[in-house]
Write an enzyme that holds these catalytic residues in place. Sequence first.
Site, PDB file in Angstrom:
ATOM      1  N   SER A 194       0.828  -1.203   0.000  1.00 35.34           N
ATOM      2  CA  SER A 194       0.000   0.000   0.000  1.00 35.34           C
ATOM      3  C   SER A 194       0.863   1.254   0.000  1.00 35.34           C
ATOM      4  O   SER A 194       2.052   1.213   0.299  1.00 35.34           O
ATOM      5  CB  SER A 194      -0.907   0.008   1.232  1.00 35.34           C
ATOM      6  OG  SER A 194      -0.118   0.021   2.411  1.00 35.34           O
ATOM      7  N   THR A 203       5.235   0.832   1.785  1.00 37.16           N
ATOM      8  CA  THR A 203       6.249   0.127   0.991  1.00 37.16           C
ATOM      9  C   THR A 203       6.217   0.572  -0.465  1.00 37.16           C
ATOM     10  O   THR A 203       7.267   0.719  -1.101  1.00 37.16           O
ATOM     11  CB  THR A 203       6.036  -1.394   1.086  1.00 37.16           C
ATOM     12  OG1 THR A 203       6.160  -1.808   2.449  1.00 37.16           O
ATOM     13  CG2 THR A 203       7.064  -2.144   0.256  1.00 37.16           C
ATOM     14  N   ASP A 256     -11.857   0.579  12.342  1.00 37.82           N
ATOM     15  CA  ASP A 256     -11.333  -0.574  11.608  1.00 37.82           C
ATOM     16  C   ASP A 256     -11.952  -1.821  12.221  1.00 37.82           C
ATOM     17  O   ASP A 256     -11.336  -2.481  13.050  1.00 37.82           O
ATOM     18  CB  ASP A 256      -9.806  -0.611  11.721  1.00 37.82           C
ATOM     19  CG  ASP A 256      -9.171  -1.580  10.725  1.00 37.82           C
ATOM     20  OD1 ASP A 256      -9.920  -2.140   9.897  1.00 37.82           O
ATOM     21  OD2 ASP A 256      -7.944  -1.770  10.782  1.00 37.82           O
ATOM     22  N   LYS A 288      -1.201  -0.355  16.711  1.00 30.82           N
ATOM     23  CA  LYS A 288      -2.612  -0.740  16.654  1.00 30.82           C
ATOM     24  C   LYS A 288      -2.934  -1.812  17.693  1.00 30.82           C
ATOM     25  O   LYS A 288      -4.064  -1.906  18.167  1.00 30.82           O
ATOM     26  CB  LYS A 288      -2.954  -1.256  15.251  1.00 30.82           C
ATOM     27  CG  LYS A 288      -2.840  -0.211  14.155  1.00 30.82           C
ATOM     28  CD  LYS A 288      -3.147  -0.818  12.793  1.00 30.82           C
ATOM     29  CE  LYS A 288      -2.991   0.208  11.681  1.00 30.82           C
ATOM     30  NZ  LYS A 288      -3.251  -0.385  10.344  1.00 30.82           N
TER      31      LYS A 288
END
Length: 506
Positions: A194, A203, A256, A288
């Site tokens: 992504s 990346t 999320d 996270k």
Amino acid sequence: MQLKVQPIDVKVGKYKVILNTIDAKELGVHEGDRVRIKNHVTLTAIVDFTEDMISPGMIGLYHEVKEALSKEWTETVEVFPAEKPKSTYIIRKTMDGQKLTKEEIDILVKDIVEENLAEIEIAAFLTATYINDMTDDETEWLTRAMIDSGDKLEFDTHPIMDKHSIGGVPGNKISLLIVPIVAANGLLIPKTSSRAITGAGGTADLMEILAPVEFDAAEIKRMTEEVGGVLVWGGATNIAPADDKLIKVEYPLSIDPHCQMLASIMAKKGAIGADHVVMDIPTGPGTKIKNVQEGRKLARDLINLGDRLGMDVDCALTYGASPVGRTIGPALEVIEALKVLESFEGPNSLIEKSASLAGMLLEMGNVAGKDKGYDLAIETLKNGKALTKFKEIIKIQGGNPDVTHKDISVGEFTEDIIAPNNGYILEMDNKRLVQIARLAGAPNDKGAGILLHRKQGEPLKEGDPVMTIYAEKKSKLENAVKSAKERPPFIVEGMMLERIQSFKEI
């Protein structure tokens, strides 16, 4: 109702049209309802209203609708009310806490991909699953539907390896080392990655400095089969497109849902045909996953879902309370990764983490014996095979295979942030580091970012540089430095955190 067409060359990501309020009232539709638009072809679009932008007797067609109708273009179209898609009732069912069937999830994902749902409707679904998590069956069905929603890679050679990081740790440039290590040992690893959304460099942002990263599924397959691996941007493909559409709505909500996270990760792995996957789960403050217990639960869920999908999944709980390596930001991170590949010189945290995860993949792919993968990964870095393979990957993706770390440009404007007193670095705030790097211009300005001179547990003296901020524009450097000085992203033993002055009543 017959209406004249007025094209609006604005992309909104959906099939949307604009009606004058007078015509909307005549049609009996409300804002957010659907209408059917018919000329030689027929499609359904969501309605917006205006009192002056579009005149009565006309219909404004946003870019996506205009494109869909362009092959059969006419000056007038027939417009009539349309029923809401079945997915809206499925979403209501989720909001009521009821369980969905496989068929209902298939319908829902199809409508998401085909732009038949408004963002507020998708947001309602995401919020409902955030409050009422899906069952294992529902999560599996959602993942399979997302895999089937786009292109899939089907390799003749197996096994196919992959790696994924849950994220939350700045400077996590390990894929630039893991992919060539794994590919250099004869395994296939088509790594789709992504771009940064809230971070300082994904990346794909890093690899783009060295080579193009936008390829379709067929090109990814061809390149992987030829050199063993790629590092490409998943957003340029049509792999699991439903996931990208869900993420777009999740972002402004800052949610999320657990089931969505699982499906999002595993759908992309399933779509590239992965047989063996290593999951990097950073844990600790600022990540996270706050603690080891949460990390173990996530690992169990990923392994369970992988088993249902026929994928072998291993998870690594990794230290995430401070950055990986000493650089944050695309160009700085690429330099650090290239130094390791070129001369095995670099931060221990970067080398150890990369070799550990690559070693897991080497063992899963049966090219290293049990507990021997790490040693093989280190040897592949030391003997130059990883560098040679990385050059092959750069070349096949259209970059210069002879590039070295000395060729990478960084921002010309720099300033040090210094230690306020003698002591040790007690803590580094990952989120603040990312905020400062983004203020400096990362990831869009490739040369912007942060170089850390000290990390957690390391000693320093008053006046020593703790970090250097890089920027391509002077104004961005000033903003980043101001923020770093007002609220430092680190704590030095003994430093005053805040002064609160007394006050007198008047």
